[in-house]
Design a protein around this motif. Structure first.
Motif, PDB file in Angstrom:
ATOM      1  N   TRP A 111       0.934  33.388  35.466  1.00  0.00           N
ATOM      2  CA  TRP A 111      -0.762  34.165  36.023  1.00  0.00           C
ATOM      3  C   TRP A 111      -0.002  35.407  36.916  1.00  0.00           C
ATOM      4  O   TRP A 111       0.572  36.585  36.895  1.00  0.00           O
ATOM      5  N   HIS A 112       1.164  34.836  37.178  1.00  0.00           N
ATOM      6  CA  HIS A 112       2.644  36.249  38.812  1.00  0.00           C
ATOM      7  C   HIS A 112       2.483  37.395  37.666  1.00  0.00           C
ATOM      8  O   HIS A 112       2.693  37.872  37.839  1.00  0.00           O
ATOM      9  N   GLN A 113       3.438  36.094  36.383  1.00  0.00           N
ATOM     10  CA  GLN A 113       4.249  37.209  35.418  1.00  0.00           C
ATOM     11  C   GLN A 113       3.028  38.183  34.785  1.00  0.00           C
ATOM     12  O   GLN A 113       3.250  38.846  34.589  1.00  0.00           O
ATOM     13  N   ILE A 114       2.060  37.777  34.465  1.00  0.00           N
ATOM     14  CA  ILE A 114       0.253  39.038  33.412  1.00  0.00           C
ATOM     15  C   ILE A 114       0.865  39.531  33.995  1.00  0.00           C
ATOM     16  O   ILE A 114       0.353  40.539  34.032  1.00  0.00           O
ATOM     17  N   ILE A 115       0.351  39.563  36.114  1.00  0.00           N
ATOM     18  CA  ILE A 115      -0.276  40.026  36.892  1.00  0.00           C
ATOM     19  C   ILE A 115       0.886  41.625  36.987  1.00  0.00           C
ATOM     20  O   ILE A 115       0.662  42.626  37.093  1.00  0.00           O
ATOM     21  N   ILE A 116       2.503  40.682  37.286  1.00  0.00           N
ATOM     22  CA  ILE A 116       3.679  41.471  37.302  1.00  0.00           C
ATOM     23  C   ILE A 116       3.420  42.514  35.481  1.00  0.00           C
ATOM     24  O   ILE A 116       3.815  44.220  36.140  1.00  0.00           O
ATOM     25  N   SER A 117       3.637  42.008  34.969  1.00  0.00           N
ATOM     26  CA  SER A 117       3.323  42.830  33.402  1.00  0.00           C
ATOM     27  C   SER A 117       1.793  44.232  33.709  1.00  0.00           C
ATOM     28  O   SER A 117       3.022  45.154  33.341  1.00  0.00           O
ATOM     29  N   ALA A 118       1.213  43.826  34.174  1.00  0.00           N
ATOM     30  CA  ALA A 118       0.058  44.566  34.063  1.00  0.00           C
ATOM     31  C   ALA A 118       0.163  45.866  35.756  1.00  0.00           C
ATOM     32  O   ALA A 118      -0.306  47.341  34.610  1.00  0.00           O
ATOM     33  N   ALA A 119       0.287  45.118  36.407  1.00  0.00           N
ATOM     34  CA  ALA A 119       1.049  45.995  37.454  1.00  0.00           C
ATOM     35  C   ALA A 119       2.245  46.824  36.666  1.00  0.00           C
ATOM     36  O   ALA A 119       2.140  48.552  36.696  1.00  0.00           O
ATOM     37  N   GLU A 120       3.513  46.640  36.741  1.00  0.00           N
ATOM     38  CA  GLU A 120       4.359  47.517  35.108  1.00  0.00           C
ATOM     39  C   GLU A 120       3.278  48.595  34.542  1.00  0.00           C
ATOM     40  O   GLU A 120       3.649  49.768  34.063  1.00  0.00           O
ATOM     41  N   GLN A 121       2.446  47.844  33.932  1.00  0.00           N
ATOM     42  CA  GLN A 121       1.767  49.146  33.020  1.00  0.00           C
ATOM     43  C   GLN A 121       1.004  50.509  33.421  1.00  0.00           C
ATOM     44  O   GLN A 121       1.133  51.258  33.088  1.00  0.00           O
ATOM     45  N   CYS A 122       0.030  49.683  34.400  1.00  0.00           N
ATOM     46  CA  CYS A 122      -0.656  50.348  34.939  1.00  0.00           C
ATOM     47  C   CYS A 122      -0.257  51.578  36.093  1.00  0.00           C
ATOM     48  O   CYS A 122      -1.118  52.449  36.265  1.00  0.00           O
ATOM     49  N   GLY A 123       0.551  51.349  36.415  1.00  0.00           N
ATOM     50  CA  GLY A 123       1.587  52.622  37.295  1.00  0.00           C
ATOM     51  C   GLY A 123       0.981  51.630  39.114  1.00  0.00           C
ATOM     52  O   GLY A 123       1.770  52.809  39.794  1.00  0.00           O
ATOM     53  N   ARG A 124       0.453  50.792  39.007  1.00  0.00           N
ATOM     54  CA  ARG A 124       0.835  49.980  40.568  1.00  0.00           C
ATOM     55  C   ARG A 124       1.580  49.708  41.433  1.00  0.00           C
ATOM     56  O   ARG A 124       3.260  48.818  40.366  1.00  0.00           O
ATOM     57  N   ASN A 125       2.031  49.878  42.799  1.00  0.00           N
ATOM     58  CA  ASN A 125       3.120  49.619  43.337  1.00  0.00           C
ATOM     59  C   ASN A 125       3.113  48.677  44.400  1.00  0.00           C
ATOM     60  O   ASN A 125       3.856  48.335  44.894  1.00  0.00           O
ATOM     61  N   ARG A 126       1.325  48.290  44.254  1.00  0.00           N
ATOM     62  CA  ARG A 126       1.697  46.947  45.415  1.00  0.00           C
ATOM     63  C   ARG A 126       1.016  45.925  43.985  1.00  0.00           C
ATOM     64  O   ARG A 126       0.046  46.315  43.717  1.00  0.00           O
ATOM     65  N   LEU A 127       1.766  44.316  44.153  1.00  0.00           N
ATOM     66  CA  LEU A 127       0.658  43.370  43.579  1.00  0.00           C
ATOM     67  C   LEU A 127      -0.240  43.145  44.030  1.00  0.00           C
ATOM     68  O   LEU A 127      -0.542  43.174  45.349  1.00  0.00           O
TER      69      LEU A 127
END
Length: 242
Positions: free
Chosen positions: A129-145
């Motif tokens: 789940w941590h990796q899913i969150i990281i991947s989503a943040a990378e894709q959507c442009g968020r700089n804070r997880l």
């Protein structure tokens, strides 16, 4: 032109180098097709992102130079704590991705009566789940997880927020409270929803049921719908803020 983004855990500073090894080097080299001279953005979850130039690529590592800092803030002014009833793997992945993309601040996986959960595999699932969150943040442009809170039984979940809302099929009001909050809590059940006792416990604790329409939504769709609804009314999807 799309700029590839990569999350790293190291301290970052303009003018310094960054060496990637193992999975991250493989991801940048083989998945993102990184080559010497190409520019990407890296971030470490502390805010903002760094412009990085790929200097060298080898079989086992990639070296980047950090050339500039971009103080990009894509966080919503609305703090959202989302409780998601644990569902099967693919649906949970979708739910976490949607929550990250739509600006959730904290995500708590909730163990419910109808949850599909194997305790023996839970530790591996949390890492995934941590990796899913990281991947989503990378894709959507968020700089804070968003923070992934520990798995919590729904009957012990405690959260502070001005508005507390439950997505539950066939009940409640489609109208959200008018007063703009700083923090909201959202509860979305697993496939099958919250059972009668869980629903009673949540409503006794100050949650209000929100009707998301006459159709029964899958958990990932309910996460997306309720977050979009709250962000459009109080957060950064409000046209008045654009």
């Amino acid at each position: 032109m799309r700029i590839n983004r990569l999350f790293v855990r190291e301290d970052l500073k303009v003018g310094s180098g960054l060496d990637l090894e193992g999975y991250r080097a493989h991801y940048l080299r083989s998945v993102l097709r990184g080559r010497p001279g190409q520019v990407c953005h890296v971030f470490n979850g502390l805010g903002g992102e760094f412009v990085a130039t790929i200097v060298s690529v080898s079989r086992n590592s990639i070296h980047l130079d950090l050339t500039a800092f971009l103080d990009n803030d894509r966080e919503s002014p609305l703090e959202t704590h989302v409780g998601i009833g644990i569902v099967r793997s693919s649906a949970m992945d979708e739910s976490l991705s949607h929550a990250t993309e739509l600006g959730a601040t904290i995500i708590t996986p909730l163990h419910c009566a109808y949850s599909q959960n194997n305790q023996r595999s839970l530790e591996k699932r949390v890492d995934h789940w941590h990796q899913i969150i990281i991947s989503a943040a990378e894709q959507c442009g968020r700089n804070r997880l968003p923070r992934l809170a520990p798995v919590t039984p729904v009957n012990t979940w405690q959260v502070e927020a001005e508005h507390r809302l439950i997505a539950h099929p066939g009940h409640g009001s489609p109208i959200l409270p008018a007063r703009t909050p700083a923090r909201v809590a959202l509860a979305i059940g697993p496939e099958g929803g919250f059972n009668h006792d869980e629903l009673a416990l949540l409503t006794d604790g100050g949650f209000s049921i929100v009707n998301l329409g006459p159709r029964v939504l899958r958990t990932p769709t309910a996460v997306l719908s309720l977050l979009a609804l709250t962000q459009s009314r109080w957060g950064d999807m409000d046209a008045a803020r654009l």
